[in-house]
Design a protein around this motif. Structure first.
Motif, PDB file in Angstrom:
ATOM      1  N   THR A 107       0.848  -1.192   0.000  1.00 48.03           N
ATOM      2  CA  THR A 107       0.000   0.000   0.000  1.00 48.03           C
ATOM      3  C   THR A 107       0.882   1.240   0.000  1.00 48.03           C
ATOM      4  OG1 THR A 107      -1.728  -1.158   1.210  1.00 48.03           O
ATOM      5  CG2 THR A 107      -1.812   1.231   1.261  1.00 48.03           C
ATOM      6  N   ARG A 108       0.550   2.206  -0.859  1.00 50.17           N
ATOM      7  CA  ARG A 108       1.356   3.432  -0.929  1.00 50.17           C
ATOM      8  C   ARG A 108       1.157   4.297   0.326  1.00 50.17           C
ATOM      9  NH1 ARG A 108       0.833   3.171  -6.764  1.00 50.17           N
ATOM     10  NH2 ARG A 108      -1.291   2.431  -6.407  1.00 50.17           N
ATOM     11  N   PRO A 109       2.186   5.047   0.758  1.00 50.15           N
ATOM     12  CA  PRO A 109       2.075   5.895   1.960  1.00 50.15           C
ATOM     13  C   PRO A 109       0.951   6.923   1.818  1.00 50.15           C
ATOM     14  CG  PRO A 109       4.360   5.732   1.235  1.00 50.15           C
ATOM     15  CD  PRO A 109       3.529   5.125   0.157  1.00 50.15           C
ATOM     16  N   ALA A 110       0.418   7.371   2.954  1.00 52.71           N
ATOM     17  CA  ALA A 110      -0.693   8.330   2.963  1.00 52.71           C
ATOM     18  C   ALA A 110      -0.341   9.618   2.231  1.00 52.71           C
ATOM     19  CB  ALA A 110      -1.098   8.626   4.397  1.00 52.71           C
ATOM     20  N   THR A 111       0.935   9.989   2.259  1.00 53.39           N
ATOM     21  CA  THR A 111       1.356  11.235   1.596  1.00 53.39           C
ATOM     22  C   THR A 111       1.167  11.179   0.086  1.00 53.39           C
ATOM     23  OG1 THR A 111       3.615  10.361   1.600  1.00 53.39           O
ATOM     24  CG2 THR A 111       3.012  11.866   3.395  1.00 53.39           C
ATOM     25  N   PHE A 112       1.025   9.975  -0.482  1.00 57.83           N
ATOM     26  CA  PHE A 112       0.827   9.834  -1.927  1.00 57.83           C
ATOM     27  C   PHE A 112      -0.621  10.142  -2.338  1.00 57.83           C
ATOM     28  CE2 PHE A 112       4.904   8.405  -1.702  1.00 57.83           C
ATOM     29  CZ  PHE A 112       5.379   7.575  -2.714  1.00 57.83           C
ATOM     30  N   ASN A 113      -1.530  10.173  -1.334  1.00 61.78           N
ATOM     31  CA  ASN A 113      -2.960  10.426  -1.610  1.00 61.78           C
ATOM     32  C   ASN A 113      -3.552   9.444  -2.622  1.00 61.78           C
ATOM     33  OD1 ASN A 113      -3.361  12.609   0.174  1.00 61.78           O
ATOM     34  ND2 ASN A 113      -2.327  13.980  -1.288  1.00 61.78           N
ATOM     35  N   ILE A 114      -3.151   8.173  -2.526  1.00 60.55           N
ATOM     36  CA  ILE A 114      -3.713   7.126  -3.402  1.00 60.55           C
ATOM     37  C   ILE A 114      -4.917   6.507  -2.685  1.00 60.55           C
ATOM     38  CG2 ILE A 114      -3.262   4.944  -4.583  1.00 60.55           C
ATOM     39  CD1 ILE A 114      -1.145   6.569  -5.669  1.00 60.55           C
ATOM     40  N   PRO A 115      -6.107   6.525  -3.276  1.00 58.09           N
ATOM     41  CA  PRO A 115      -7.285   5.947  -2.593  1.00 58.09           C
ATOM     42  C   PRO A 115      -7.098   4.466  -2.281  1.00 58.09           C
ATOM     43  CG  PRO A 115      -7.961   7.263  -4.480  1.00 58.09           C
ATOM     44  CD  PRO A 115      -6.471   7.129  -4.576  1.00 58.09           C
ATOM     45  N   LYS A 116      -7.518   4.070  -1.074  1.00 59.08           N
ATOM     46  CA  LYS A 116      -7.541   2.659  -0.668  1.00 59.08           C
ATOM     47  C   LYS A 116      -8.972   2.159  -0.840  1.00 59.08           C
ATOM     48  CE  LYS A 116      -5.627   3.771   3.313  1.00 59.08           C
ATOM     49  NZ  LYS A 116      -5.033   3.688   4.676  1.00 59.08           N
ATOM     50  N   VAL A 117      -9.149   1.177  -1.713  1.00 56.51           N
ATOM     51  CA  VAL A 117     -10.491   0.718  -2.078  1.00 56.51           C
ATOM     52  C   VAL A 117     -10.604  -0.793  -1.852  1.00 56.51           C
ATOM     53  CG1 VAL A 117     -12.185   0.503  -3.951  1.00 56.51           C
ATOM     54  CG2 VAL A 117     -10.745   2.558  -3.790  1.00 56.51           C
ATOM     55  N   ALA A 118     -11.689  -1.224  -1.179  1.00 58.13           N
ATOM     56  CA  ALA A 118     -11.993  -2.651  -1.025  1.00 58.13           C
ATOM     57  C   ALA A 118     -13.310  -2.936  -1.735  1.00 58.13           C
ATOM     58  CB  ALA A 118     -12.103  -3.029   0.445  1.00 58.13           C
ATOM     59  N   LEU A 119     -13.333  -4.032  -2.509  1.00 61.54           N
ATOM     60  CA  LEU A 119     -14.548  -4.430  -3.220  1.00 61.54           C
ATOM     61  C   LEU A 119     -14.928  -5.832  -2.741  1.00 61.54           C
ATOM     62  CD1 LEU A 119     -15.158  -3.827  -7.021  1.00 61.54           C
ATOM     63  CD2 LEU A 119     -16.158  -5.743  -5.803  1.00 61.54           C
ATOM     64  N   VAL A 120     -16.019  -5.916  -1.945  1.00 57.87           N
ATOM     65  CA  VAL A 120     -16.454  -7.179  -1.344  1.00 57.87           C
ATOM     66  C   VAL A 120     -17.518  -7.826  -2.230  1.00 57.87           C
ATOM     67  CG1 VAL A 120     -17.441  -8.285   0.698  1.00 57.87           C
ATOM     68  CG2 VAL A 120     -16.027  -6.236   0.952  1.00 57.87           C
ATOM     69  N   VAL A 121     -17.316  -9.107  -2.590  1.00 60.12           N
ATOM     70  CA  VAL A 121     -18.294  -9.863  -3.384  1.00 60.12           C
ATOM     71  C   VAL A 121     -18.798 -11.022  -2.532  1.00 60.12           C
ATOM     72  CG1 VAL A 121     -18.731 -11.175  -5.502  1.00 60.12           C
ATOM     73  CG2 VAL A 121     -17.076  -9.286  -5.520  1.00 60.12           C
ATOM     74  N   THR A 122     -20.122 -11.073  -2.256  1.00 58.91           N
ATOM     75  CA  THR A 122     -20.667 -12.130  -1.392  1.00 58.91           C
ATOM     76  C   THR A 122     -22.076 -12.506  -1.821  1.00 58.91           C
ATOM     77  OG1 THR A 122     -21.187 -12.739   0.900  1.00 58.91           O
ATOM     78  CG2 THR A 122     -21.523 -10.443   0.285  1.00 58.91           C
ATOM     79  N   ASP A 123     -22.482 -13.757  -1.485  1.00 64.50           N
ATOM     80  CA  ASP A 123     -23.846 -14.189  -1.796  1.00 64.50           C
ATOM     81  C   ASP A 123     -24.613 -14.550  -0.527  1.00 64.50           C
ATOM     82  OD1 ASP A 123     -23.883 -17.742  -2.586  1.00 64.50           O
ATOM     83  OD2 ASP A 123     -22.852 -16.673  -1.017  1.00 64.50           O
ATOM     84  N   GLY A 124     -24.074 -14.181   0.635  1.00 67.32           N
ATOM     85  CA  GLY A 124     -24.731 -14.598   1.868  1.00 67.32           C
ATOM     86  C   GLY A 124     -24.784 -13.507   2.907  1.00 67.32           C
ATOM     87  N   ARG A 125     -25.114 -13.921   4.107  1.00 61.02           N
ATOM     88  CA  ARG A 125     -25.150 -13.025   5.263  1.00 61.02           C
ATOM     89  C   ARG A 125     -23.910 -13.310   6.106  1.00 61.02           C
ATOM     90  NH1 ARG A 125     -29.579 -11.008   8.338  1.00 61.02           N
ATOM     91  NH2 ARG A 125     -31.015 -12.239   7.045  1.00 61.02           N
ATOM     92  N   PRO A 126     -23.179 -12.269   6.540  1.00 61.14           N
ATOM     93  CA  PRO A 126     -21.992 -12.506   7.369  1.00 61.14           C
ATOM     94  C   PRO A 126     -22.350 -13.294   8.628  1.00 61.14           C
ATOM     95  CG  PRO A 126     -22.093 -10.213   6.664  1.00 61.14           C
ATOM     96  CD  PRO A 126     -23.394 -10.841   6.267  1.00 61.14           C
ATOM     97  N   GLN A 127     -21.489 -14.257   8.991  1.00 56.21           N
ATOM     98  CA  GLN A 127     -21.702 -15.044  10.197  1.00 56.21           C
ATOM     99  C   GLN A 127     -20.934 -14.462  11.379  1.00 56.21           C
ATOM    100  OE1 GLN A 127     -20.572 -18.937   8.784  1.00 56.21           O
ATOM    101  NE2 GLN A 127     -22.636 -19.415   8.083  1.00 56.21           N
ATOM    102  N   ASP A 128     -20.352 -13.295  11.181  1.00 54.04           N
ATOM    103  CA  ASP A 128     -19.695 -12.584  12.266  1.00 54.04           C
ATOM    104  C   ASP A 128     -20.111 -11.112  12.206  1.00 54.04           C
ATOM    105  OD1 ASP A 128     -18.385 -11.866   9.980  1.00 54.04           O
ATOM    106  OD2 ASP A 128     -16.368 -12.330  10.679  1.00 54.04           O
ATOM    107  N   GLN A 129     -19.643 -10.340  13.190  1.00 60.97           N
ATOM    108  CA  GLN A 129     -20.012  -8.929  13.250  1.00 60.97           C
ATOM    109  C   GLN A 129     -19.148  -8.112  12.292  1.00 60.97           C
ATOM    110  OE1 GLN A 129     -22.599  -7.594  15.030  1.00 60.97           O
ATOM    111  NE2 GLN A 129     -23.096  -9.753  15.380  1.00 60.97           N
ATOM    112  N   VAL A 130     -19.794  -7.292  11.468  1.00 62.10           N
ATOM    113  CA  VAL A 130     -19.038  -6.485  10.513  1.00 62.10           C
ATOM    114  C   VAL A 130     -19.066  -5.002  10.855  1.00 62.10           C
ATOM    115  CG1 VAL A 130     -19.376  -8.105   8.603  1.00 62.10           C
ATOM    116  CG2 VAL A 130     -21.014  -6.271   8.940  1.00 62.10           C
ATOM    117  N   GLN A 131     -20.030  -4.575  11.672  1.00 57.50           N
ATOM    118  CA  GLN A 131     -20.240  -3.141  11.879  1.00 57.50           C
ATOM    119  C   GLN A 131     -19.002  -2.448  12.452  1.00 57.50           C
ATOM    120  OE1 GLN A 131     -24.120  -2.674  13.359  1.00 57.50           O
ATOM    121  NE2 GLN A 131     -24.315  -0.554  12.729  1.00 57.50           N
ATOM    122  N   GLU A 132     -18.419  -3.019  13.513  1.00 58.73           N
ATOM    123  CA  GLU A 132     -17.250  -2.385  14.133  1.00 58.73           C
ATOM    124  C   GLU A 132     -16.041  -2.448  13.208  1.00 58.73           C
ATOM    125  OE1 GLU A 132     -18.380  -3.382  18.786  1.00 58.73           O
ATOM    126  OE2 GLU A 132     -16.359  -3.796  18.028  1.00 58.73           O
TER     127      GLU A 132
END
Length: 354
Positions: A107-132
């Protein structure tokens, strides 16, 4: 343009390969990832790509520092195998934060201002807590897109995704059509012409018109009188949908759902009462009786239902009024035989005594 002129990204795909994702469906996910890679401007100084694979466990298939060309990325994607078992989405996002979105892993340092992006692909309901976990990811500056397929839980997708939800939550009916999202993400991540450079003032879509442009809206939205901004059409308003029971608005479109005790039919519109007495769906000890999307328990002959309304106890077949012996009733588990007092003998009818 075949090459995407997107701004540089540190992009992590977080892919569900739990048991509910059949092998042929997971192959379609890999095709989707490959086609997404094709739309990106991949390189060490442009967009870096990583893949996190998850089910009950989480596996970092490759971090951001490993591959900097499309061919190598697509070969690595082709080698990914599903993990099966559960759906620990929160653990997967946490693993991406701890083991992928780090400078050590590319991951590039914060000073580079490169967006950090996550793309989640799922077909179900999480079996653990995701909110926190998601809240922590947002504080770390990670933008999350949530892609739901088929049985995916819309509420969970909305909890995971970044704001505005209209632009970060996507849904497709099956893995067979997941590839149609490629063009939507191309629009999101790319700037392929002057209309997409962000200088035109259109909220959704800019349409080039010779020397000028016109604004338009995504499907399910309508252009406001200012000719620039868009408002969501209420796709669940009466007469606008074909859902048998429940309509759930979804990013300018809608999906159908059913009341408790019903299941969505393959047409994705109508509902049928579930067989609540199917094996594994009830907790009756002996007999399950379906009742319009619900059920009640019963017992075999000779047993009586206990106060818990689930288990059964053998009835006392020799209780007064339950047998037809003239003198003595002898209990034998669920059955009985008749006998006589001393000085009497049982008649051939096996009930009366002489």
């Amino acid at each position: 343009d075949t090459a995407c002129k997107n701004r540089p990204l540190d992009l992590v795909f977080i892919v569900d390969s739990s048991r509910s994702v059949r092998p042929e469906e997971f192959e379609k996910v890999k095709v989707f990832l490959s086609e997404m890679i094709d739309t990106l401007d991949v390189g060490e100084r442009t967009t870096r790509v990583a893949v996190v694979n998850y089910a009950s466990t989480v596996k970092v298939e490759f971090p951001l520092r490993t591959y900097f060309d499309k061919a190598s990325l697509k070969e690595a994607v082709a080698r990914i195998e599903p993990l099966s078992a559960g759906t620990m989405t929160g653990l997967a996002i946490q693993t991406a934060m701890d083991e992928v979105f780090t400078e050590e892993m590319g991951t590039r340092p914060a000073t580079f201002n490169i967006p950090k992006v996550a793309l989640v692909v799922t077909d179900g309901r999480p079996q653990d807590q995701v909110q926190e976990v998601v809240a922590s990811a947002r504080r770390a500056g990670i933008e999350i897109y949530a892609v739901g397929v088929d049985r995916a839980d819309m509420q969970s997708l909305r909890i995971m995704a970044s704001e505005p939800l209209d632009e970060h939550v996507f849904y497709v009916e099956t893995y067979g059509v997941i590839e149609k999202l490629t063009s939507k993400f191309r629009e999101t991540f790319c700037a392929v012409n002057v209309c997409a450079l962000g200088t035109h003032g259109c909220q959704h879509i800019s349409v080039s018109n010779q020397a000028t442009y016109l604004c338009d809206c995504y499907q399910g939205y309508t252009l406001n009188p200012d000719k620039r901004t868009c408002s969501a059409v209420d796709t669940c308003a009466p007469g606008r949908h074909e859902c048998d029971q429940i309509c759930v608005s979804n990013n300018g479109s809608y999906v159908c759902d059913c009341y408790e005790g019903y299941t969505l039919n393959p047409d994705k519109k109508t509902c049928s009462a579930m067989d609540m007495c199917a094996p594994g769906r009830h907790d009756c000890a002996q007999v399950c009786l379906s009742n319009d999307g619900s059920y009640r328990c019963g017992c075999y002959e000779g047993y009586t239902l206990n106060p818990d309304k689930k288990t059964c106890s053998a009835a006392d077949v020799c209780a007064p009024g339950r047998h037809d012996c003239e003198q003595v009733c002898v209990r034998d588990d669920l059955f009985y035989t008749c006998d006589c007092h001393q000085g009497y003998t049982l008649n051939p009818d096996r009930k009366t005594c002489s």
